[in-house]
Design a protein around this motif. Structure first.
Motif, mmCIF file in Angstrom:
data_model
loop_
_atom_site.group_PDB
_atom_site.id
_atom_site.type_symbol
_atom_site.label_atom_id
_atom_site.label_comp_id
_atom_site.label_asym_id
_atom_site.label_seq_id
_atom_site.Cartn_x
_atom_site.Cartn_y
_atom_site.Cartn_z
ATOM 1 N N ARG A 223 0.854 -1.196 0.000
ATOM 2 C CA ARG A 223 0.000 0.000 0.000
ATOM 3 C C ARG A 223 0.891 1.248 0.000
ATOM 4 O O ARG A 223 1.745 1.386 0.861
ATOM 5 N N ASN A 224 0.661 2.138 -0.973
ATOM 6 C CA ASN A 224 1.450 3.371 -1.038
ATOM 7 C C ASN A 224 1.240 4.231 0.205
ATOM 8 O O ASN A 224 0.155 4.253 0.773
ATOM 9 N N GLU A 225 2.298 4.926 0.572
ATOM 10 C CA GLU A 225 2.210 5.857 1.688
ATOM 11 C C GLU A 225 1.777 7.219 1.146
ATOM 12 O O GLU A 225 2.165 7.596 0.037
ATOM 13 N N ASN A 226 0.983 7.946 1.912
ATOM 14 C CA ASN A 226 0.687 9.314 1.481
ATOM 15 C C ASN A 226 1.522 10.319 2.282
ATOM 16 O O ASN A 226 2.159 9.957 3.268
ATOM 17 N N ASP A 227 1.502 11.553 1.826
ATOM 18 C CA ASP A 227 2.394 12.566 2.409
ATOM 19 C C ASP A 227 2.093 12.912 3.866
ATOM 20 O O ASP A 227 3.011 13.286 4.613
ATOM 21 N N ALA A 228 0.832 12.788 4.274
ATOM 22 C CA ALA A 228 0.508 13.070 5.680
ATOM 23 C C ALA A 228 1.114 11.980 6.568
ATOM 24 O O ALA A 228 1.734 12.271 7.589
ATOM 25 N N GLU A 229 0.946 10.733 6.141
ATOM 26 C CA GLU A 229 1.492 9.600 6.893
ATOM 27 C C GLU A 229 3.020 9.691 6.952
ATOM 28 O O GLU A 229 3.633 9.461 8.010
ATOM 29 N N HIS A 230 3.612 10.002 5.811
ATOM 30 C CA HIS A 230 5.064 10.156 5.711
ATOM 31 C C HIS A 230 5.557 11.249 6.673
ATOM 32 O O HIS A 230 6.522 11.053 7.419
ATOM 33 N N SER A 231 4.879 12.373 6.688
ATOM 34 C CA SER A 231 5.309 13.502 7.519
ATOM 35 C C SER A 231 5.159 13.169 9.002
ATOM 36 O O SER A 231 6.004 13.544 9.819
ATOM 37 N N TRP A 232 4.071 12.480 9.337
ATOM 38 C CA TRP A 232 3.887 12.033 10.729
ATOM 39 C C TRP A 232 5.035 11.109 11.146
ATOM 40 O O TRP A 232 5.612 11.258 12.227
ATOM 41 N N HIS A 233 5.375 10.194 10.248
ATOM 42 C CA HIS A 233 6.407 9.222 10.590
ATOM 43 C C HIS A 233 7.780 9.898 10.761
ATOM 44 O O HIS A 233 8.536 9.567 11.674
ATOM 45 N N LEU A 234 8.085 10.847 9.893
ATOM 46 C CA LEU A 234 9.360 11.568 10.028
ATOM 47 C C LEU A 234 9.426 12.324 11.354
ATOM 48 O O LEU A 234 10.475 12.360 12.004
ATOM 49 N N ALA A 235 8.307 12.920 11.758
ATOM 50 C CA ALA A 235 8.287 13.652 13.028
ATOM 51 C C ALA A 235 8.534 12.690 14.194
ATOM 52 O O ALA A 235 9.303 12.986 15.117
ATOM 53 N N MET A 236 7.903 11.529 14.131
ATOM 54 C CA MET A 236 8.126 10.519 15.170
ATOM 55 C C MET A 236 9.586 10.063 15.185
ATOM 56 O O MET A 236 10.187 9.892 16.248
ATOM 57 N N MET A 237 10.148 9.877 13.994
ATOM 58 C CA MET A 237 11.548 9.460 13.905
ATOM 59 C C MET A 237 12.471 10.527 14.489
ATOM 60 O O MET A 237 13.446 10.214 15.182
ATOM 61 N N LEU B 154 12.231 21.107 18.112
ATOM 62 C CA LEU B 154 10.948 21.688 17.681
ATOM 63 C C LEU B 154 11.038 22.166 16.231
ATOM 64 O O LEU B 154 10.126 21.949 15.436
ATOM 65 N N LYS B 155 12.169 22.775 15.898
ATOM 66 C CA LYS B 155 12.329 23.254 14.518
ATOM 67 C C LYS B 155 12.399 22.087 13.529
ATOM 68 O O LYS B 155 11.803 22.134 12.450
ATOM 69 N N VAL B 156 13.133 21.043 13.903
ATOM 70 C CA VAL B 156 13.223 19.856 13.035
ATOM 71 C C VAL B 156 11.824 19.290 12.790
ATOM 72 O O VAL B 156 11.452 18.969 11.658
ATOM 73 N N ILE B 157 11.049 19.192 13.856
ATOM 74 C CA ILE B 157 9.693 18.645 13.723
ATOM 75 C C ILE B 157 8.839 19.522 12.825
ATOM 76 O O ILE B 157 8.129 19.031 11.947
ATOM 77 N N LYS B 158 8.923 20.831 13.019
ATOM 78 C CA LYS B 158 8.172 21.738 12.137
ATOM 79 C C LYS B 158 8.571 21.496 10.675
ATOM 80 O O LYS B 158 7.731 21.432 9.790
ATOM 81 N N MET B 159 9.873 21.376 10.450
ATOM 82 C CA MET B 159 10.368 21.144 9.085
ATOM 83 C C MET B 159 9.756 19.902 8.454
ATOM 84 O O MET B 159 9.243 19.944 7.346
ATOM 85 N N VAL B 160 9.844 18.774 9.172
ATOM 86 C CA VAL B 160 9.359 17.533 8.560
ATOM 87 C C VAL B 160 7.832 17.516 8.440
ATOM 88 O O VAL B 160 7.285 16.934 7.513
ATOM 89 N N LEU B 161 7.158 18.197 9.361
ATOM 90 C CA LEU B 161 5.692 18.224 9.267
ATOM 91 C C LEU B 161 5.209 19.039 8.068
ATOM 92 O O LEU B 161 4.193 18.728 7.475
ATOM 93 N N ILE B 162 5.944 20.098 7.728
ATOM 94 C CA ILE B 162 5.467 20.971 6.636
ATOM 95 C C ILE B 162 6.189 20.752 5.306
ATOM 96 O O ILE B 162 5.750 21.278 4.283
#
Ligand SMILES: [Ca+2]
Lengths: 196, 196
Positions: A33-47, A62-70
């Motif tokens: 199943r392909n990943e979508n960008d929201a799921e991808h961004s959530w996962h990067l923030a968790m990582m 906090l800045k890193v998280i903002k970056m990966v979320l947006i």
């Protein structure tokens, strides 16, 4: 009375919902199943939260998280560019800049400027936070592809040297994570899921 | 040499991928496609960033973001509990606690404890950060339901008084956002998409 600022912010919150429809080439773990960008961004923030201790230098989490979320919000207009696409430049395109201006521009002026700055800093990849954020962005699909018997590497005929070049970016954020990533890449060659 | 800690952290990163399969009852904006927990968590984090200025008191935004990003991970084992479900208690169940212990427990000890603490703090809903995080968690489906002509309210026959009671939680985090939410609820009654 609802403030003008809040109305703009709510409009932005609705607009970015569209990121949930942007499909990536990479698949979820052990999945087709392909990943979508929201799921991808959530996962990067968790990582980023889980792995921040491996940054070579002190970073503002906090800045890193903002970056990966947006970072992928621009894909709402510009679409996802596959990292191994040889015809299209994966780097900061005009299209993405136009998209950033439109979407971040929905926000109140000061906040729009802040979002634009964070996104640009990520794209530039020079600051310590951007380097670590990019490490996360490169590590996730590596983990996914190895869990999927080669995943997009096999699907699109991407070979060792190209993978190595793209993944090397991880090193800029963390030597220890790069050490791990390099091992994953080597193991993948040995397992026959990545062609050398 | 890959450290034992890193191996555990990567295992956790893979495990939480499963949150992308947990479907919520609420639908995306102007849509009939269900939202999943990863998308929901991403959206709450974005809302927290965009709306933090409306918190009635000074809050630690990084902590709020951590809370909303991890708050639904327990649903990987425990499943999504619909907020308007009358039979099942939406609050902190034994099942969720068991799930938290198993999943956060994959992490190295110190980090596992940190995640457990953040999740418990969110569930308790007492700290300023937890209050604001819960405001986000209640506001998103309100925005979605109003964009979807009543959405889950209509689908499951949920009426004004119940919605009002559940949404009142927004007030604990922000009077200004509650003011806006109240107006949305009243407008929904007027539009006939929420029954009084
Ligand atoms: Ca991308």
């Amino acid at each position: 009375m609802i403030s003008d600022s809040l109305i703009k912010q709510i409009e932005f919150i609705k607009e970015i919902d569209k990121i949930k429809y942007i499909q990536r080439r990479t698949k979820l773990f052990d999945s087709d199943r392909n990943e979508n960008d929201a799921e991808h961004s959530w996962h990067l923030a968790m990582m980023a939260i889980v792995l921040s201790e491996y940054s070579d230098v002190k970073i503002d989490l906090l800045k890193v998280i903002k970056m990966v979320l947006i970072h992928d919000i621009v894909e709402i207009d510009a679409g996802d560019t596959f990292i191994y696409d040889q015809n299209k430049n994966h780097e900061n395109t005009e299209e993405e800049m136009k998209s950033a201006k439109r979407i971040f521009g929905i926000l109140p002026k000061k906040q729009a400027a802040e979002f634009m700055e964070i996104w640009t800093e990520f794209e530039d990849g020079i600051s310590n936070e951007a380097k670590f954020a990019k490490s996360m962005d490169r590590l996730e699909p590596l983990l996914q592809n190895t869990s999927n018997n080669g995943g997009t590497w096999k699907e699109f005929g991407v070979k060792y040297q190209t993978v190595y070049e793209k993944k090397k970016v991880i090193k800029n954020g963390s030597k220890e994570l790069w050490n791990y990533a390099e091992k994953l890449i080597d193991d993948s060659v040995e397992k026959g899921i990545l062609e050398k």
